[in-house]
Write a protein that holds these residues in place. Structure first.
Motif, PDB file in Angstrom:
ATOM      1  N   VAL A   1       0.865  -1.184   0.000  1.00  0.00           N
ATOM      2  CA  VAL A   1       0.000   0.000   0.000  1.00  0.00           C
ATOM      3  C   VAL A   1       0.897   1.228   0.000  1.00  0.00           C
ATOM      4  CG1 VAL A   1      -1.789   1.284   1.236  1.00  0.00           C
ATOM      5  CG2 VAL A   1      -1.832  -1.226   1.225  1.00  0.00           C
ATOM      6  N   ILE A   2       0.656   2.117  -0.976  1.00  0.00           N
ATOM      7  CA  ILE A   2       1.487   3.313  -1.111  1.00  0.00           C
ATOM      8  C   ILE A   2       0.586   4.545  -1.177  1.00  0.00           C
ATOM      9  CG2 ILE A   2       3.370   2.092  -2.259  1.00  0.00           C
ATOM     10  CD1 ILE A   2       2.338   3.233  -4.922  1.00  0.00           C
ATOM     11  N   SER A   3       1.140   5.686  -0.808  1.00  0.00           N
ATOM     12  CA  SER A   3       0.398   6.940  -0.891  1.00  0.00           C
ATOM     13  C   SER A   3       0.471   7.486  -2.317  1.00  0.00           C
ATOM     14  CB  SER A   3       0.988   7.965   0.076  1.00  0.00           C
ATOM     15  OG  SER A   3       2.279   8.358  -0.366  1.00  0.00           O
ATOM     16  N   PRO A   4      -0.494   8.320  -2.716  1.00  0.00           N
ATOM     17  CA  PRO A   4      -0.366   8.990  -4.021  1.00  0.00           C
ATOM     18  C   PRO A   4       0.929   9.783  -4.144  1.00  0.00           C
ATOM     19  CG  PRO A   4      -2.608   9.204  -3.211  1.00  0.00           C
ATOM     20  CD  PRO A   4      -1.805   8.581  -2.090  1.00  0.00           C
ATOM     21  N   ASP A   5       1.404  10.362  -3.052  1.00  0.00           N
ATOM     22  CA  ASP A   5       2.661  11.118  -3.117  1.00  0.00           C
ATOM     23  C   ASP A   5       3.823  10.226  -3.541  1.00  0.00           C
ATOM     24  OD1 ASP A   5       1.419  13.444  -2.378  1.00  0.00           O
ATOM     25  OD2 ASP A   5       2.012  13.338  -0.269  1.00  0.00           O
ATOM     26  N   LEU A   6       3.869   8.999  -3.012  1.00  0.00           N
ATOM     27  CA  LEU A   6       4.928   8.070  -3.412  1.00  0.00           C
ATOM     28  C   LEU A   6       4.800   7.717  -4.888  1.00  0.00           C
ATOM     29  CD1 LEU A   6       5.370   5.471  -0.510  1.00  0.00           C
ATOM     30  CD2 LEU A   6       7.067   7.076  -1.393  1.00  0.00           C
ATOM     31  N   PHE A   7       3.562   7.505  -5.321  1.00  0.00           N
ATOM     32  CA  PHE A   7       3.357   7.111  -6.712  1.00  0.00           C
ATOM     33  C   PHE A   7       3.751   8.231  -7.665  1.00  0.00           C
ATOM     34  CE2 PHE A   7       0.746   6.824 -10.563  1.00  0.00           C
ATOM     35  CZ  PHE A   7       1.096   5.553 -11.005  1.00  0.00           C
ATOM     36  N   PHE A   8       3.413   9.456  -7.322  1.00  0.00           N
ATOM     37  CA  PHE A   8       3.698  10.584  -8.210  1.00  0.00           C
ATOM     38  C   PHE A   8       5.097  11.168  -8.005  1.00  0.00           C
ATOM     39  CE2 PHE A   8      -0.989  10.608  -8.332  1.00  0.00           C
ATOM     40  CZ  PHE A   8      -1.152  10.536  -9.713  1.00  0.00           C
ATOM     41  N   ALA A   9       5.880  10.567  -7.114  1.00  0.00           N
ATOM     42  CA  ALA A   9       7.275  10.987  -6.944  1.00  0.00           C
ATOM     43  C   ALA A   9       8.080  10.603  -8.183  1.00  0.00           C
ATOM     44  CB  ALA A   9       7.871  10.361  -5.692  1.00  0.00           C
ATOM     45  N   ASP A  10       9.322  11.084  -8.243  1.00  0.00           N
ATOM     46  CA  ASP A  10      10.107  10.914  -9.469  1.00  0.00           C
ATOM     47  C   ASP A  10      11.066   9.736  -9.408  1.00  0.00           C
ATOM     48  OD1 ASP A  10      11.932  11.843  -7.664  1.00  0.00           O
ATOM     49  OD2 ASP A  10      12.528  13.625  -8.813  1.00  0.00           O
ATOM     50  N   ASN A  11      10.739   8.712  -8.584  1.00  0.00           N
ATOM     51  CA  ASN A  11      11.682   7.589  -8.508  1.00  0.00           C
ATOM     52  C   ASN A  11      11.024   6.198  -8.500  1.00  0.00           C
ATOM     53  OD1 ASN A  11      10.854   7.246  -5.691  1.00  0.00           O
ATOM     54  ND2 ASN A  11      12.191   8.999  -5.249  1.00  0.00           N
ATOM     55  N   TRP A  12       9.822   6.095  -7.959  1.00  0.00           N
ATOM     56  CA  TRP A  12       9.149   4.788  -7.814  1.00  0.00           C
ATOM     57  C   TRP A  12      10.003   3.788  -7.015  1.00  0.00           C
ATOM     58  CZ3 TRP A  12       6.058   3.241 -12.848  1.00  0.00           C
ATOM     59  CH2 TRP A  12       4.943   4.094 -12.968  1.00  0.00           C
ATOM     60  N   ASP A  13      10.627   4.301  -5.955  1.00  0.00           N
ATOM     61  CA  ASP A  13      11.429   3.417  -5.111  1.00  0.00           C
ATOM     62  C   ASP A  13      10.594   2.310  -4.479  1.00  0.00           C
ATOM     63  OD1 ASP A  13      13.772   4.720  -5.635  1.00  0.00           O
ATOM     64  OD2 ASP A  13      13.762   5.949  -3.818  1.00  0.00           O
ATOM     65  N   PHE A  14       9.288   2.496  -4.396  1.00  0.00           N
ATOM     66  CA  PHE A  14       8.437   1.471  -3.783  1.00  0.00           C
ATOM     67  C   PHE A  14       8.532   0.133  -4.516  1.00  0.00           C
ATOM     68  CE2 PHE A  14       5.694   3.670  -6.843  1.00  0.00           C
ATOM     69  CZ  PHE A  14       5.095   2.619  -7.524  1.00  0.00           C
ATOM     70  N   LEU A  15       8.908   0.156  -5.794  1.00  0.00           N
ATOM     71  CA  LEU A  15       9.019  -1.106  -6.536  1.00  0.00           C
ATOM     72  C   LEU A  15      10.195  -1.953  -6.058  1.00  0.00           C
ATOM     73  CD1 LEU A  15       8.202   0.006 -10.199  1.00  0.00           C
ATOM     74  CD2 LEU A  15       6.730  -1.202  -8.584  1.00  0.00           C
ATOM     75  N   ASN A  16      11.119  -1.343  -5.334  1.00  0.00           N
ATOM     76  CA  ASN A  16      12.262  -2.099  -4.795  1.00  0.00           C
ATOM     77  C   ASN A  16      11.977  -2.694  -3.426  1.00  0.00           C
ATOM     78  OD1 ASN A  16      14.098  -1.564  -6.978  1.00  0.00           O
ATOM     79  ND2 ASN A  16      14.310   0.540  -6.207  1.00  0.00           N
ATOM     80  N   LEU A  17      10.819  -2.371  -2.849  1.00  0.00           N
ATOM     81  CA  LEU A  17      10.489  -2.857  -1.505  1.00  0.00           C
ATOM     82  C   LEU A  17       9.761  -4.196  -1.591  1.00  0.00           C
ATOM     83  CD1 LEU A  17       9.230   0.496   0.063  1.00  0.00           C
ATOM     84  CD2 LEU A  17      11.495  -0.570   0.291  1.00  0.00           C
ATOM     85  N   PRO A  18       9.901  -5.033  -0.563  1.00  0.00           N
ATOM     86  CA  PRO A  18       9.242  -6.348  -0.602  1.00  0.00           C
ATOM     87  C   PRO A  18       7.733  -6.230  -0.445  1.00  0.00           C
ATOM     88  CG  PRO A  18      10.291  -5.995   1.532  1.00  0.00           C
ATOM     89  CD  PRO A  18      10.718  -4.850   0.654  1.00  0.00           C
ATOM     90  N   LEU A  19       7.025  -7.159  -1.028  1.00  0.00           N
ATOM     91  CA  LEU A  19       5.584  -7.256  -0.848  1.00  0.00           C
ATOM     92  C   LEU A  19       5.265  -7.832   0.517  1.00  0.00           C
ATOM     93  CD1 LEU A  19       4.848  -8.759  -4.353  1.00  0.00           C
ATOM     94  CD2 LEU A  19       4.135  -6.479  -3.604  1.00  0.00           C
ATOM     95  N   GLN A  20       4.123  -7.475   1.052  1.00  0.00           N
ATOM     96  CA  GLN A  20       3.671  -7.997   2.336  1.00  0.00           C
ATOM     97  C   GLN A  20       2.764  -9.211   2.102  1.00  0.00           C
ATOM     98  OE1 GLN A  20       4.850  -6.650   5.301  1.00  0.00           O
ATOM     99  NE2 GLN A  20       6.111  -5.586   3.775  1.00  0.00           N
ATOM    100  N   PRO A  21       2.850 -10.211   2.964  1.00  0.00           N
ATOM    101  CA  PRO A  21       1.994 -11.397   2.788  1.00  0.00           C
ATOM    102  C   PRO A  21       0.562 -11.114   3.230  1.00  0.00           C
ATOM    103  CG  PRO A  21       3.290 -11.627   4.779  1.00  0.00           C
ATOM    104  CD  PRO A  21       3.764 -10.355   4.112  1.00  0.00           C
ATOM    105  N   PRO A  22      -0.385 -11.958   2.838  1.00  0.00           N
ATOM    106  CA  PRO A  22      -1.762 -11.797   3.320  1.00  0.00           C
ATOM    107  C   PRO A  22      -1.807 -11.808   4.843  1.00  0.00           C
ATOM    108  CG  PRO A  22      -1.648 -13.469   1.599  1.00  0.00           C
ATOM    109  CD  PRO A  22      -0.235 -13.132   1.952  1.00  0.00           C
ATOM    110  N   ARG A  23      -2.707 -11.025   5.417  1.00  0.00           N
ATOM    111  CA  ARG A  23      -2.784 -10.916   6.876  1.00  0.00           C
ATOM    112  C   ARG A  23      -3.546 -12.075   7.504  1.00  0.00           C
ATOM    113  NH1 ARG A  23      -4.303  -4.514   7.411  1.00  0.00           N
ATOM    114  NH2 ARG A  23      -6.300  -5.353   6.661  1.00  0.00           N
ATOM    115  N   VAL A  24      -4.338 -12.787   6.727  1.00  0.00           N
ATOM    116  CA  VAL A  24      -5.077 -13.936   7.257  1.00  0.00           C
ATOM    117  C   VAL A  24      -4.801 -15.139   6.367  1.00  0.00           C
ATOM    118  CG1 VAL A  24      -6.893 -12.451   8.189  1.00  0.00           C
ATOM    119  CG2 VAL A  24      -7.193 -13.490   5.941  1.00  0.00           C
ATOM    120  N   SER A  25      -5.009 -16.326   6.917  1.00  0.00           N
ATOM    121  CA  SER A  25      -4.755 -17.547   6.149  1.00  0.00           C
ATOM    122  C   SER A  25      -5.965 -18.016   5.365  1.00  0.00           C
ATOM    123  CB  SER A  25      -4.300 -18.667   7.098  1.00  0.00           C
ATOM    124  OG  SER A  25      -5.298 -18.915   8.087  1.00  0.00           O
TER     125      SER A  25
END
Length: 363
Positions: free
Chosen positions: A314-338
């Protein structure tokens, strides 16, 4: 029942409601080829044709507003209020016109996602009104101040006249509806062989380095596509016809193809909150990177559902509209429930309509 005609009214808001409802209609047509589908919507006919293989009647009408928007995140509340006031002032004329049309067509069931006027049309016509969805428009409008309270009250009264609601996952309580049946996820399924997709669009990167960008029928204003240059080892896919030509951006302009057709080839989907995109990705177990959205009460509910049941970020619009998209280098989070969500919503709803017509086909 001899007259197998269903009048299917779709809320006037973006493409998501039309896509998920057309997917149900397409499943119904497969189970019951003799059914006559009357698709009532302002969504373009080509969108419906992506989900319904056979013939259907297309009636271009809108009986509600949804939200007037400049793009998938920017809402115009004043224009939304004004349009609703016009619809309510004209409701008797709208109902009379649609009832006359339905009588001419021999309609025996009204199915809706989720324009409130559909219940009044069905009552005047003397046939059941069934609905499907994960929220009612009164739920959205109650957050928007006193100007919307009378409209929200009126919508809630309409929903109280619904004969049967198929409530899909990631929903608000929808407790105004007198009869509620919970079903699985609805939405489209991929319909092309993956090898054909790869060859046609020259998708050369493996799944682990392929990312789908999809923001609904309204897209987003000023998507920072230039950030793609920072990820030369990845290929990105977009169905945005206005996207620039970039070496590692595959731009799909053929309307026969939908985001869901590319999802199995992607490592993740980057999107905004939207039930249909979430549902299609969750059904396929494709991770979702989602922007947040404020001012729209459904967003928090489906964001929670997406985090509960799928790999996510989950990312903020500010992160998305930033000039780097560093969020793509971060790991995904697993589902919170099984627990897993049921994925048979299209079939469950279509089979219930088949049962209403007293015929035997099943999924």
């Amino acid at each position: 029942m001899s007259n197998l005609t269903v009048y299917i009214a779709i809320t006037n808001h973006g493409f998501g409601h039309a896509a998920r409802t057309a997917a149900i209609a397409g499943q119904l047509q497969k189970l019951l080829p003799s059914v006559k589908l009357i698709m009532v919507t302002t969504a373009p006919k080509w969108l419906l044709e992506c989900y319904i293989d056979g013939d259907f009647s297309y009636r271009q009408r809108g009986f509600d507003v949804g939200v007037v928007q400049a793009d998938s995140l920017k809402m115009d509340l004043d224009a939304t209020l004004a349009k609703w006031q016009n619809i309510i002032a004209s409701k008797d004329e709208i109902i009379a016109e649609e009832v006359a049309f339905c009588q001419e067509q021999g309609v025996s069931l009204v199915f809706a996602d989720l324009p409130p006027l559909a219940t009044l049309i069905a009552k005047k016509l003397g046939v059941p009104c069934w609905m499907s969805g994960n929220f009612g428009w009164d739920f959205i409008y109650r957050d928007w101040g006193k100007e919307f309270q009378a409209i929200a009250d009126w919508i809630g009264e309409c929903y109280q006249q619904c004969d049967r609601l198929f409530r899909v996952p990631m929903h608000e309580s929808m407790d105004r509806f007198p009869v509620i049946e919970d079903v699985g996820l609805t939405g489209g399924d991929p319909k092309y062989p993956l090898d054909k997709i790869r060859d046609k669009f020259n998708l050369t990167q493996p799944k682990e380095r392929t990312i789908l960008l999809t923001f609904g029928g309204l897209s987003l204003d000023a998507i920072p596509y230039q950030n793609i240059d920072r990820f030369p080892g990845y290929q990105f896919i977009t169905l945005d016809a206005h996207a620039p030509d970039l070496p590692n951006l595959v731009k799909v302009v053929d309307r026969a193809y939908r985001p869901v057709d590319f999802m199995p080839l992607c490592d993740r989907v980057v999107s905004k909150p939207g039930y249909s995109t979430y549902a299609e990705a969750l059904k396929l177990q494709i991770p979702i990177v989602s922007l947040t959205r404020t001012g729209f009460a459904e967003s928090e509910i489906i964001l929670n559902g997406m985090q509960d049941y799928g790999y996510h970020q989950v990312i903020s619009p500010d992160l998305f509209f930033a000039d780097n998209w560093d969020f793509l280098n971060l790991p995904l989070q697993p589902p919170r429930v099984s627990a897993k969500l049921a994925t048979d919503g299209n079939c469950s709803i279509a089979s219930s309509i088949v049962d209403y017509f007293n015929v035997n086909p099943s999924c």
